[in-house]
Design an enzyme around this catalytic site. Structure first.
Site, PDB file in Angstrom:
ATOM      1  N   HIS A 122      -4.982  -5.403   4.094  1.00 11.44           N
ATOM      2  CA  HIS A 122      -5.366  -4.650   2.891  1.00 11.44           C
ATOM      3  C   HIS A 122      -6.196  -5.572   2.009  1.00 11.44           C
ATOM      4  O   HIS A 122      -5.699  -6.583   1.524  1.00 11.44           O
ATOM      5  CB  HIS A 122      -4.122  -4.172   2.137  1.00 11.44           C
ATOM      6  CG  HIS A 122      -3.296  -3.199   2.927  1.00 11.44           C
ATOM      7  ND1 HIS A 122      -3.574  -1.844   2.973  1.00 11.44           N
ATOM      8  CD2 HIS A 122      -2.231  -3.381   3.739  1.00 11.44           C
ATOM      9  CE1 HIS A 122      -2.699  -1.234   3.757  1.00 11.44           C
ATOM     10  NE2 HIS A 122      -1.874  -2.144   4.239  1.00 11.44           N
TER      11      HIS A 122
ATOM     12  N   HIS B 111       2.875  -1.717  12.416  1.00 11.92           N
ATOM     13  CA  HIS B 111       4.074  -2.441  11.951  1.00 11.92           C
ATOM     14  C   HIS B 111       5.409  -1.880  12.443  1.00 11.92           C
ATOM     15  O   HIS B 111       6.235  -1.410  11.651  1.00 11.92           O
ATOM     16  CB  HIS B 111       4.074  -2.565  10.430  1.00 11.92           C
ATOM     17  CG  HIS B 111       3.645  -1.336   9.666  1.00 11.92           C
ATOM     18  ND1 HIS B 111       4.163  -0.088   9.891  1.00 11.92           N
ATOM     19  CD2 HIS B 111       2.754  -1.194   8.657  1.00 11.92           C
ATOM     20  CE1 HIS B 111       3.603   0.774   9.056  1.00 11.92           C
ATOM     21  NE2 HIS B 111       2.746   0.129   8.309  1.00 11.92           N
TER      22      HIS B 111
ATOM     23  N   ASN C 104       7.008  -1.898   3.173  1.00  9.56           N
ATOM     24  CA  ASN C 104       7.153  -0.647   3.917  1.00  9.56           C
ATOM     25  C   ASN C 104       6.433  -0.764   5.256  1.00  9.56           C
ATOM     26  O   ASN C 104       5.223  -0.969   5.265  1.00  9.56           O
ATOM     27  CB  ASN C 104       6.552   0.503   3.100  1.00  9.56           C
ATOM     28  CG  ASN C 104       6.789   1.853   3.751  1.00  9.56           C
ATOM     29  OD1 ASN C 104       7.512   1.946   4.746  1.00  9.56           O
ATOM     30  ND2 ASN C 104       6.172   2.886   3.218  1.00  9.56           N
TER      31      ASN C 104
ATOM     32  N   ASP D 135      -0.412  -6.924   8.074  1.00  6.99           N
ATOM     33  CA  ASP D 135      -0.131  -5.998   6.970  1.00  6.99           C
ATOM     34  C   ASP D 135      -0.210  -6.750   5.635  1.00  6.99           C
ATOM     35  O   ASP D 135       0.572  -6.509   4.710  1.00  6.99           O
ATOM     36  CB  ASP D 135       1.234  -5.314   7.121  1.00  6.99           C
ATOM     37  CG  ASP D 135       1.367  -4.082   6.223  1.00  6.99           C
ATOM     38  OD1 ASP D 135       0.389  -3.734   5.530  1.00  6.99           O
ATOM     39  OD2 ASP D 135       2.444  -3.471   6.208  1.00  6.99           O
TER      40      ASP D 135
END
Lengths: 428, 306
Positions: free
Chosen positions: A57, A229, A275, A302
């Site tokens: 991200h 993930h 998450n 992630d």
């Protein structure tokens, strides 16, 4: 630029010299020499293909206070990456050719890693109708990975259509597997500890139900599915079964799910809120075993940077996510290499070769042999250091490894023969 | 005592007993006095920081602090800087800069008092956090049981109802088992946490089977929003299977008492005549709450330095 790397252990093998010239590996062998070359002493260092992250991200556009393409790229280069897939949950969402091209161009400008945009599966990540997947695939960014990450494509009919549609351009749907009706209000792994802490549980079955559903859909329509993930032992079992049936499914696991357990939540420190949530030790062992035997194809970070105010709060109010790019290789070293579950070739396979293949990236995850693009890293496996969030290149500080000693240090990273990192320092 | 009271699970037997004994001493010290006030916390400031409405708990803490002569500031999140987006941390640091010695916090998020305790130098008292804990409620419940039955060791307590969402139930489970009571949780399976098997309790889905053996029946409030979320089919069915009515009251032993942390849904989890019966300790619990909270504030703020 010509670079002569002296005495590196390619994939942990015997020391050899590597000559990088004009963006490619020109030669590999003993006692190479080259006039005018920059010489890098790699005595004791392990050479690996440049790492490829399937799940980063970068927060730009929209949350440049948390990360930009440039700061995230720098963090990636320092972690040994030469390519990262930038997730689509930006603001605006990367659901059009325009946004993915913007991110791709920002990556080109920074020049630290190849930034490969991931396109949203559905418009606005809303899970209602397909985004213009073909336009993103045909754009300058050449999108091949599509994901609503952060959200699950929960509607089975829509998921089926997405899987089918991206076959036209050899794309893959990367699913955030989470049945939303089972995780309403969820804050951490559901079990003994969540009950005790009074935090609403995120049951393993909410992930496993979607993984099971999606592998059946992928099998039915003959499409490529990638599971983001993976976090539970049950998901690993489902993937093992699906692969044994020949389903075109791949999967990734994050470094933090390989190292940390739900026990970290007992502090109520939201740096550990993520998450899918951190799971039990049984899950962690299954994930390590799954990665070691190839059931799980790749390590993906992630990497989820968040501004201080989004983490320094009550647990429930904090945004989920952790930094990951700069420590990913160290965590794999600690959890798989040092315990003997994975050798250096295995690390290269799970962190470079297979992620590049899943993303259909040319020029990355290639063997370190003459003629190949010079995308590689040099790692000092003997180094150990305590993680200091203040010293990270990411614009954010939400590292779950703060204060933890981890092995390994990326000494140098080369992108098409240019050093993006040298002596552990970013070159741009 | 530790510097904070964040959860009943933190209290060992000695500390828990110290709180109960101190509450008893305070109660007898004030008994018969015209001015119900002790000078112990004169010059100290207690802030009631309430992010959730809770009139009875706030007033109970306010009264407790005032009876110890502390200055009390009531800070409600509604209509304050919090509603303008100020973070919990900034609010806490502001209050501390104004000289608060203790923050009594009620918050809808589990763990918020733990976060607060990491940011401030003063003491933090958890007055209920999310679905986690409500330690002073458990202390006042234990105090009430001990007063009524004369002991806690070996007392059989049935905690009945929405355990899943109840911080009162959690705090009581830890505290009562620390103090030697035997706890049985009674609820439909949908209202029991997944991890309940690891708790130091018995679990039953059958209220009628448990009642004859119980010394204490602690009824929990059923929140109305649960009724529309498929935790059970209907209020009527819940009431029939898990409500305490006069018929069930008759199944209890002669000495057994009925408790409820309030506020009650009369006619739902507890029948009106049961709530008002001589077996009920509900009003007593409220009165005991002040003594127990005085004991907690005294031990955290005054005990060590006086």
């Amino acid at each position: 630029m010509t670079v002569l790397i002296k005495g590196a252990r390619v994939l942990g093998g015997d020391p050899a010299d590597l000559l990088l010239d004009d963006g490619r590996i020109a030669a590999v062998g003993g006692r190479l020499s080259a006039t005018g070359a920059t010489v890098v002493d790699a005595d004791g260092l392990v050479a690996l293909p440049g790492l490829v992250d399937l799940h980063t991200h970068l927060r730009e556009p929209g949350r440049e206070d948390a990360e930009t393409v440039e700061t995230g790229s720098r963090a990636a280069a320092l972690g040994g990456f030469t390519a990262v897939h930038a997730m689509a949950n930006t603001d605006p969402v990367a659901d059009t050719a325009g946004v993915v091209e913007q991110v791709w161009r920002l990556g080109r400008q920074s020049g630290l890693v190849d930034v490969v945009p991931v396109g949203a599966v559905t418009v606005g990540l809303r899970g209602e109708r397909l985004a213009e997947l073909g336009a993103m695939a045909d754009s300058a960014a050449r999108v091949r990975v599509f994901s609503d990450d952060g959200h699950c494509v929960a509607d089975p009919a829509l998921m089926r259509r997405a899987l089918e549609y991206v076959k036209a351009f050899d794309g893959v749907v990367a699913q955030h597997a989470e049945e939303p009706r089972l995780t309403a209000g969820a804050q951490m792994n559901e079990g003994d500890l969540s009950a005790r802490l009074g935090l609403t549980g995120w049951p393993a079955a909410a992930e496993e139900a979607v993984v099971a559903r999606d592998v059946l859909l992928a099998e039915h329509v003959g499409a490529r599915l990638h599971v983001c993930h993976v976090s539970t032992a049950g998901s690993v079992e489902i993937l093992r079964w699906a692969k044994s049936r020949g389903v075109q499914v791949t999967a990734e696991v994050t470094p933090h799910h390989l190292l940390l357990t739900e026990a970290a939540a007992a502090s109520y420190d939201p740096v550990f809120k993520v998450n899918p949530p951190l799971r039990t030790d049984t899950d962690v062992q299954a994930l390590r075993a799954g990665l070691a035997d190839g059931t799980i194809d790749a390590v993906a970070t992630d990497h989820a940077p968040h501004a201080v105010e989004d983490k320094e709060s009550e647990w429930a109010q904090a945004r989920p996510g952790m930094l990951g790019l700069e420590q990913a290789l160290s965590v794999v070293l600690e959890t798989l290499v040092e315990p003997g579950l994975l050798d250096w070739a295995g690390v290269a396979d799970r962190m470079a070769v297979r992620p590049a293949a899943i993303g259909r990236l040319d020029g990355h995850g290639r063997p370190l042999t003459p003629g190949e693009p010079a995308n590689l890293l040099l790692l000092d496996p003997a180094a150990r250091a305590v993680v200091d969030p203040a010293a990270l290149a990411s614009r954010s500080r939400n590292s779950p490894y703060a204060g933890r000693e981890l092995p390994g240090r990326v000494v140098a990273t080369f992108l098409r023969g240019e050093a993006t990192v040298l002596d552990g320092k970013a070159q741009k | 005592m530790k510097r904070h009271l964040l959860e009943a699970a933190d209290l060992d037997r000695a500390d828990a007993t110290l709180v109960l004994d101190t509450a008893a001493q305070i109660e007898s010290a004030l008994a018969g006095r015209e001015v119900k006030k002790l000078p112990t916390l004169r010059g100290r400031t207690v802030v009631n920081l309430f992010y959730e409405d809770s009139t009875r708990t706030r007033i109970s803490f306010e009264l407790a602090a005032k009876r110890l002569s502390a200055d009390v500031i009531n800070f409600s999140a509604k209509g304050s800087s919090v509603s303008k987006g100020e973070s919990l941390k900034d609010t806490a640091l502001t209050l501390e800069a104004m000289g608060s010695d203790a923050i009594v916090v009620r918050h809808p998020s589990s763990g918020a008092p733990h976060r607060l305790a990491g940011w401030v130098r003063g003491s933090v008292v958890n007055a209920g956090d999310g679905t986690h804990e409500h330690p002073t409620q458990a202390l006042l419940d234990a105090y009430t049981i001990r007063r009524r039955l004369g002991r806690l060791d070996g007392v059989r307590v049935a905690v009945v109802g929405d355990v899943l969402h109840s911080r009162v139930a959690r705090s009581n489970v830890w505290l009562l088992s620390t103090l030697g009571a035997e706890v049985t949780l009674v609820a439909p399976p949908t209202l029991l946490p997944v991890g309940v098997g690891s708790w130091p309790v018995q679990v039953s889905y059958d209220l009628d089977a448990v009642l004859p053996k119980a010394d204490v029946v602690m009824m929990l409030r059923v929140q109305l929003e649960r009724m529309n979320a498929s935790f059970f089919p209907s209020a009527r069915e819940y009431s029939r299977r898990y409500g305490l009515d006069a018929l069930r009251l008759a199944a209890l032993g002669d000495e057994a008492v009925v408790m409820h942390p309030g506020p009650m849904n009369r006619g739902m989890e507890i029948a009106a005549d049961v709530a008002d019966s001589v077996r009920s300790t509900i009003v007593e619990q409220v009165a005991n709450g002040v003594s127990v909270r005085m004991a907690v504030l005294y031990l955290l703020l005054g005990g060590a330095s006086s």
